[in-house]
Design a protein around this motif. Structure first.
Motif, PDB file in Angstrom:
ATOM      1  N   HIS A 133       0.839  -1.215   0.000  1.00  0.00           N
ATOM      2  CA  HIS A 133       0.000   0.000   0.000  1.00  0.00           C
ATOM      3  C   HIS A 133       0.867   1.255   0.000  1.00  0.00           C
ATOM      4  O   HIS A 133       1.202   1.800   1.049  1.00  0.00           O
ATOM      5  CB  HIS A 133      -0.956  -0.014   1.202  1.00  0.00           C
ATOM      6  CG  HIS A 133      -2.046   1.014   1.100  1.00  0.00           C
ATOM      7  ND1 HIS A 133      -3.376   0.735   1.336  1.00  0.00           N
ATOM      8  CD2 HIS A 133      -2.019   2.326   0.747  1.00  0.00           C
ATOM      9  CE1 HIS A 133      -4.103   1.823   1.140  1.00  0.00           C
ATOM     10  NE2 HIS A 133      -3.295   2.811   0.802  1.00  0.00           N
ATOM     11  N   HIS A 190       1.678   4.956  -2.654  1.00  0.00           N
ATOM     12  CA  HIS A 190       1.142   5.743  -3.776  1.00  0.00           C
ATOM     13  C   HIS A 190       2.268   6.462  -4.495  1.00  0.00           C
ATOM     14  O   HIS A 190       3.322   6.727  -3.920  1.00  0.00           O
ATOM     15  CB  HIS A 190       0.125   6.771  -3.273  1.00  0.00           C
ATOM     16  CG  HIS A 190      -1.045   6.139  -2.588  1.00  0.00           C
ATOM     17  ND1 HIS A 190      -2.057   5.510  -3.278  1.00  0.00           N
ATOM     18  CD2 HIS A 190      -1.354   6.011  -1.275  1.00  0.00           C
ATOM     19  CE1 HIS A 190      -2.941   5.025  -2.413  1.00  0.00           C
ATOM     20  NE2 HIS A 190      -2.540   5.304  -1.190  1.00  0.00           N
ATOM     21  N   LYS A 236      -9.769  -1.791  -4.762  1.00  0.00           N
ATOM     22  CA  LYS A 236      -9.685  -0.918  -3.590  1.00  0.00           C
ATOM     23  C   LYS A 236     -11.088  -0.729  -3.028  1.00  0.00           C
ATOM     24  O   LYS A 236     -12.020  -0.422  -3.769  1.00  0.00           O
ATOM     25  CB  LYS A 236      -9.108   0.439  -4.020  1.00  0.00           C
ATOM     26  CG  LYS A 236      -9.134   1.537  -2.958  1.00  0.00           C
ATOM     27  CD  LYS A 236      -8.120   1.236  -1.853  1.00  0.00           C
ATOM     28  CE  LYS A 236      -7.979   2.406  -0.882  1.00  0.00           C
ATOM     29  NZ  LYS A 236      -6.996   3.391  -1.303  1.00  0.00           N
ATOM     30  N   HIS A 276      -4.872  -0.191   7.100  1.00  0.00           N
ATOM     31  CA  HIS A 276      -4.752   0.895   8.074  1.00  0.00           C
ATOM     32  C   HIS A 276      -5.158   0.481   9.494  1.00  0.00           C
ATOM     33  O   HIS A 276      -5.571   1.322  10.291  1.00  0.00           O
ATOM     34  CB  HIS A 276      -5.553   2.125   7.630  1.00  0.00           C
ATOM     35  CG  HIS A 276      -5.223   2.604   6.246  1.00  0.00           C
ATOM     36  ND1 HIS A 276      -4.057   2.288   5.595  1.00  0.00           N
ATOM     37  CD2 HIS A 276      -5.931   3.382   5.375  1.00  0.00           C
ATOM     38  CE1 HIS A 276      -4.052   2.844   4.387  1.00  0.00           C
ATOM     39  NE2 HIS A 276      -5.171   3.510   4.221  1.00  0.00           N
ATOM     40  N   ASP A 294       1.856   3.791   2.978  1.00  0.00           N
ATOM     41  CA  ASP A 294       0.851   4.731   2.457  1.00  0.00           C
ATOM     42  C   ASP A 294       1.488   6.093   2.140  1.00  0.00           C
ATOM     43  O   ASP A 294       0.904   7.136   2.397  1.00  0.00           O
ATOM     44  CB  ASP A 294      -0.305   4.895   3.473  1.00  0.00           C
ATOM     45  CG  ASP A 294      -1.602   5.364   2.819  1.00  0.00           C
ATOM     46  OD1 ASP A 294      -1.669   5.429   1.575  1.00  0.00           O
ATOM     47  OD2 ASP A 294      -2.553   5.695   3.562  1.00  0.00           O
TER      48      ASP A 294
HETATM   49 ZN    ZN Z   1      -3.563   4.870   0.576  1.00  0.00          ZN
END
Ligand code: ZN
Length: 332
Positions: A23, A25, A140, A201, A258
């Motif tokens: 995870h 980006h 997602k 998360h 993340d």
């Molecule tokens: Zn994310």
């Protein structure tokens, strides 16, 4: 069981995933940033910086695959991901699926039925995103807090239909450290097996009992915001991750950060003067956004100090992503 994974440059065998961050980006743009005249972007410079960062991650830390579960409406740009993948040598996997209601879900898609949303997801997985021919390798799913809304339940139900039709895994967003058990229940209601889901998360909740519920439910658990200290101290993340390993759950843990490489315009919340000054100072030293290597340079020593071994890390970063994409049962 799935033999292949779709990356932005085509299908690869699941056995070729190697060390994988589940995870992260590259690029994020919240809906509306495109109307802000102060929000500018030098596309070539963004790509060059992303390539530099991914090469560093690959060469120094052996990361071979990078999953970018950017929601459709947060500036997802598969063409740019493909170019970054080709130039960096990093295998990049993108996803289909929308964000949660507070920060996403465009009105056009809120008005669609579960079947219409599922049809879009299936098309992006089996045929490609728009006219790019680039296929999504996972779905997602995102839910907000304090409760999951009716709209979010509809998009989650569409994801379940698409998951069962295509066999790709689910990667989720939970907000404020809540919602993981509810997501697991909704996936079960939708007929999706727990071991096909990475509940994301979860390190945003400090309570070990919450983590235990998630792993007892048979899903993968995301400790995937490592280094986001605004949401949780890393000492707490390290304590909780080491506890799960000690209790025998290393086969269900996924570690990631993340992070992003470029964010179009301002943040999705109003930054305080202190936050702005901190970011400006970090940026001046080339440290903002923080590097993808943080997990290896700063967090791993904290884990080792708590008894987590290299063998545990190999299971978490290599075996678990492979098993999730392949759809192998946890005790298979
Ligand atoms: Zn994310």
């Amino acid at each position: 069981m799935a033999q292949m994974v779709q990356t932005v440059t085509g299908a690869i065998p699941v056995s070729a995933l190697g060390r994988t961050l589940m995870h992260e980006h590259l690029f994020i743009a919240f809906g509306g940033a495109e109307f802000d005249p102060t929000a500018t972007m030098d596309r070539a410079a963004v790509i060059a910086e992303a390539v530099r960062r991914l090469v560093e991650l690959r060469e120094r830390h052996g990361v071979a695959s990078f999953v970018d579960p950017c929601p459709i409406e947060l500036g997802r740009d598969p063409q740019m991901m493909k170019e970054i993948s080709e130039r960096s040598g990093m295998q990049i996997i993108c996803t289909t699926g929308f964000y949660f209601e507070d920060l996403g879900l465009p009105p056009y898609w809120r008005a669609r039925s579960v079947e219409e949303i599922a049809e879009l997801y299936i098309r992006e997985i089996t045929l490609g995103i728009g006219a790019t021919g680039i296929r999504a390798g996972a779905i997602k799913v995102a839910t907000g807090a304090p409760v999951i809304t009716e709209q979010e339940k509809k998009f989650l139900a569409a994801a379940c239909i698409a998951q069962k039709a295509t066999g790709v895994p689910m990667i989720t967003h939970t907000q404020d450290g809540v919602g993981a058990p509810e997501q697991q229940r909704l996936f079960a209601d939708g007929g999706v097996a727990a071991h096909r889901c990475l509940i994301g998360h979860c390190c945003g909740n400090a309570d070990p009992a919450y983590h235990r519920r998630v792993v007892d439910g048979g899903s993968y658990i995301g400790f995937d915001r490592i280094g986001i200290l605004r949401l949780m101290p890393d000492e707490t993340r390290a304590d909780n991750l080491a506890r799960l390993v000690k209790d025998g759950f290393r086969k269900q843990i996924m570690m990631s950060q993340d992070r992003h490489c470029f964010w179009l315009g301002k943040m999705q919340r109003q930054l305080s003067a202190e936050d702005q000054a901190y970011i400006a100072a970090q940026r001046a030293q080339g440290k903002w956004p923080p590097p993808y290597t943080y997990m290896f340079t700063d967090f791993m020593p904290m884990l080792h100090a708590r008894g987590v071994t290299e063998a545990d890390i190999a299971v978490i970063l290599e075996e678990n992503p492979r098993r999730l994409f392949a759809g192998e049962p946890l005790n298979g």
